[in-house]
Design a protein around this motif. Sequence first.
Motif, short mmCIF file in Angstrom:
data_model
loop_
_atom_site.label_atom_id
_atom_site.label_comp_id
_atom_site.label_asym_id
_atom_site.label_seq_id
_atom_site.Cartn_x
_atom_site.Cartn_y
_atom_site.Cartn_z
N GLN A 54 13.78 -8.02 7.52
CA GLN A 54 13.84 -7.08 6.39
C GLN A 54 13.61 -7.77 5.05
N SER A 55 14.16 -8.98 4.93
CA SER A 55 14.01 -9.71 3.67
C SER A 55 12.54 -10.06 3.43
N GLY A 56 11.87 -10.47 4.49
CA GLY A 56 10.45 -10.77 4.38
C GLY A 56 9.65 -9.52 4.00
N ASP A 57 10.03 -8.38 4.58
CA ASP A 57 9.35 -7.12 4.26
C ASP A 57 9.55 -6.78 2.79
N TRP A 58 10.79 -7.00 2.34
CA TRP A 58 11.10 -6.70 0.94
C TRP A 58 10.21 -7.53 0.00
N LEU A 59 10.10 -8.82 0.29
CA LEU A 59 9.29 -9.69 -0.57
C LEU A 59 7.83 -9.23 -0.57
N ARG A 60 7.34 -8.87 0.59
CA ARG A 60 5.97 -8.39 0.70
C ARG A 60 5.76 -7.16 -0.20
N LYS A 61 6.77 -6.27 -0.18
CA LYS A 61 6.70 -5.04 -0.96
C LYS A 61 6.69 -5.35 -2.46
N ILE A 62 7.55 -6.29 -2.86
CA ILE A 62 7.64 -6.67 -4.27
C ILE A 62 6.32 -7.27 -4.75
N LEU A 63 5.74 -8.13 -3.93
CA LEU A 63 4.53 -8.84 -4.34
C LEU A 63 3.31 -7.92 -4.36
N PRO A 107 19.27 -19.25 -4.56
CA PRO A 107 20.27 -19.07 -3.50
C PRO A 107 20.31 -17.65 -2.95
N SER A 108 19.51 -16.75 -3.53
CA SER A 108 19.57 -15.36 -3.09
C SER A 108 18.22 -14.69 -3.31
N GLU A 109 18.05 -13.52 -2.73
CA GLU A 109 16.83 -12.74 -2.97
C GLU A 109 16.75 -12.31 -4.43
N LYS A 110 17.92 -12.00 -5.02
CA LYS A 110 17.92 -11.62 -6.43
C LYS A 110 17.31 -12.73 -7.28
N GLY A 111 17.72 -13.95 -7.00
CA GLY A 111 17.20 -15.09 -7.75
C GLY A 111 15.69 -15.20 -7.60
N LEU A 112 15.20 -15.02 -6.36
CA LEU A 112 13.74 -15.07 -6.14
C LEU A 112 13.05 -13.98 -6.96
N PHE A 113 13.69 -12.81 -6.98
CA PHE A 113 13.11 -11.69 -7.72
C PHE A 113 13.01 -12.02 -9.22
N TYR A 114 14.09 -12.60 -9.77
CA TYR A 114 14.06 -12.91 -11.21
C TYR A 114 13.08 -14.04 -11.50
N ALA A 115 12.97 -15.00 -10.58
CA ALA A 115 11.98 -16.06 -10.76
C ALA A 115 10.58 -15.44 -10.83
N TRP A 116 10.37 -14.45 -9.96
CA TRP A 116 9.07 -13.80 -9.93
C TRP A 116 8.79 -13.05 -11.24
N GLN A 117 9.84 -12.40 -11.79
CA GLN A 117 9.65 -11.71 -13.07
C GLN A 117 9.28 -12.71 -14.17
N SER A 118 9.93 -13.86 -14.16
CA SER A 118 9.60 -14.89 -15.16
C SER A 118 8.16 -15.37 -14.95
N GLN A 172 11.88 -5.78 -14.97
CA GLN A 172 11.06 -6.78 -15.65
C GLN A 172 11.91 -7.66 -16.57
N TYR A 173 12.91 -7.04 -17.23
CA TYR A 173 13.75 -7.80 -18.16
C TYR A 173 15.12 -8.12 -17.57
N LYS A 174 15.20 -8.07 -16.24
CA LYS A 174 16.37 -8.58 -15.50
C LYS A 174 17.66 -7.81 -15.76
N LEU A 175 17.54 -6.53 -16.07
CA LEU A 175 18.73 -5.69 -16.12
C LEU A 175 19.06 -5.29 -14.69
N ASN A 176 20.36 -5.21 -14.37
CA ASN A 176 20.69 -5.02 -12.95
C ASN A 176 21.62 -3.84 -12.63
#
Length: 679
Positions: A54-63, A107-118, A172-176
């Motif tokens: 599921q996590s891999g699917d999520w990343l695919r969807k985000i990208l 350490p988490s998917e959230k972190g990967l997501f924010y890295a991607w936004q940056s 985009q601006y990391k509001l959660n």
Amino acid sequence: MYKIYNLLAVFLLTASSLFSQPCNITPRPKHIEYGTGFYYLPQKTNYSTNLKGQSGDWLRKILRQDKIQFRETFGKAPIRFRCTQNDLEAESYSLRIDASGIRIEAPSEKGLFYAWQSFLQLLPPPENGQYRLQFCHIQDAPRFSYRGMHLDVSRNFFDKNFIKKQLDVMAQYKLNRFHWHLTDGSGWRIEIPTYPELTHQSAFRPYPNWAAWYQGGRSFCSPEHPQAQGGYYSQEDINEIVQYATDRCIEIIAEIEMPGHSEAALSVYPHLACPGETTEKPNYCSGKEETFVFLENVLSHCAKLFPSSYIHIGGDEVDKTPWSKCPYCIQRMKEQNIKDPDHLQEYFINRMEGVLKKLGKKAIVWDEAIVGKLATETLVMCWRNASMGVQAVSQGQKVIMTPSEFCYLNSYQNAPPLEPLAMGGYIPLRKAYSFDPCMDMISNADKKKVLGLQACLWTEYIDTDSHAEYMLYPRLVALAECGWTDPERKSWPDFYRRALSIAESLKLSGYHSFDLRQEVEERSSADATRGNIAYNKPVHYKNKYHSKYPAAGDSSLTDGLKGGWHYGDLRWQGFLDTDIDLHIDLGVNTSISSIDTEFMQQKTQYVWLPKEVRFLLSEDGKEFRLLQSYSTNISANEERVIFNSYRWEGQATGRYIKLQALNRGIPGGWLFIDEIVVR
Ligand SMILES: [Zn+2]
């Protein structure tokens, strides 16, 4: 070995000399270091990740949504995502660009997501099918765990596409956190299968907008009514939005208002109010068991729809007078040994905390609820002012700061006379950016209880998508940086530079952002000392100004400081339900040629221009002669914010200058007067 050290020294030197180069990532990251050299990333490229299932699917969807066309590969790829732990709360990340490509670790998917936004913010326009990326290393983590945006969909309804569009900017601006104000007095917006009447009878109104509804009888209608305006979210809509938000690392906090702000529900189920209730703002009856059955059923449904561990249960602005007269509420107070209606609210909130606990959820409440004791896990959302945060924290609660003077984006962001009608207040971008949620917290232990901040958009005067976006942007981005970036890393000039291009890029993406270049200066920046004979001269009042708006007290009207765009800025002096009658003592007989002052009108806040203004002059302080009187010809019904000047010009000599301003006589009406300038 020596060689390696030497190389490292050269690299570090270059890195530090480049450190001062502007960083275009918003919110500004904790740590960024630039290296020399560039990595050329093709527009069509590969990525690899250790996320599976599921996590891999999520990343695919985000990208999939972005400017780069990706293919997932195994082994070495130009972009590598690595989740190092499975820490659900963590939001930190590391992003490194060097000759070997782009490495993202968190350490988490959230972190990967924010890295991607940056990373997306670092992308320049492509050249010849590739992106030229400067070597850099970013290590980043947010200052606060709660970084929210609130939207009131009760006053005026906004559809699901609008919500998704704003969730995109939040991500985009990391509001959660998205705080969804789903119910209030002017509309019930969430479908509850057990109570279909709620959305059938109080989600639509036969008026074009809230203002017309509010002034025109406040009735609701069925969706079939020919003038029906409004709407609600079906269960499918909510599931869709929750999924959309979750994909973007945003948690949705649903709010069901109680016990006040409940006219919409009570218009459908009047038996849930106190009997014989005729006030404009009825509450749920705290004495009847039916109230608690109804609310428990509503909350149970919400608990299933929203995965967040929190549900907001309101608690603000409760007019408790109906409770003190209601036989059911009186009976309840007797049985439970409750001494007054304030503590009946405590009982009410405590019962709902219990309901939520049973459902596996926790409560968030507005700060009025701290009149009583709350469950330790209940979060307090402080809106009235920052000192409410201090109080809540001292009572042992954790808080989310959303003080209206910094965070209510329904306030004007520019000179009010130039702007579309708003509720009031004045929060230019710079003021929003200056907000520190911990500013009034004394000890470090107290500061730890501040979980974060939230921008709020109340929509009384906002009835179109474009107007809502106009009020949100770019101020929402300023607050996003206040929530993410450590105070010592914040810089107003640097943020302003970025905000100009953010507003521009939002426009290009189809958002109706405020055009920062149209911003005019604060009104109070004008100098009122030059040539002013009255400067620092004593003022004597016959009718005293109100204790809530004294400005600088007796010296305020001759201190050389002009008032700003908002009467609450401690420079405007306020008089409630009374005329102004005062005189200035110039000390000696003086020849004068002009007297100037200004008043303001802001009908939405019960502030009116005076009916009449008179200037008088005297040599002995006893006999005054009238220099001139002016009747105001601007209607009291005029809703625009108006600043009106009153000026006498001529030649006269005297020592005492008297000013009289007549109140309109509308009960609860204010007069606000600015500096008096005599030349
Ligand atoms: Zn009652």
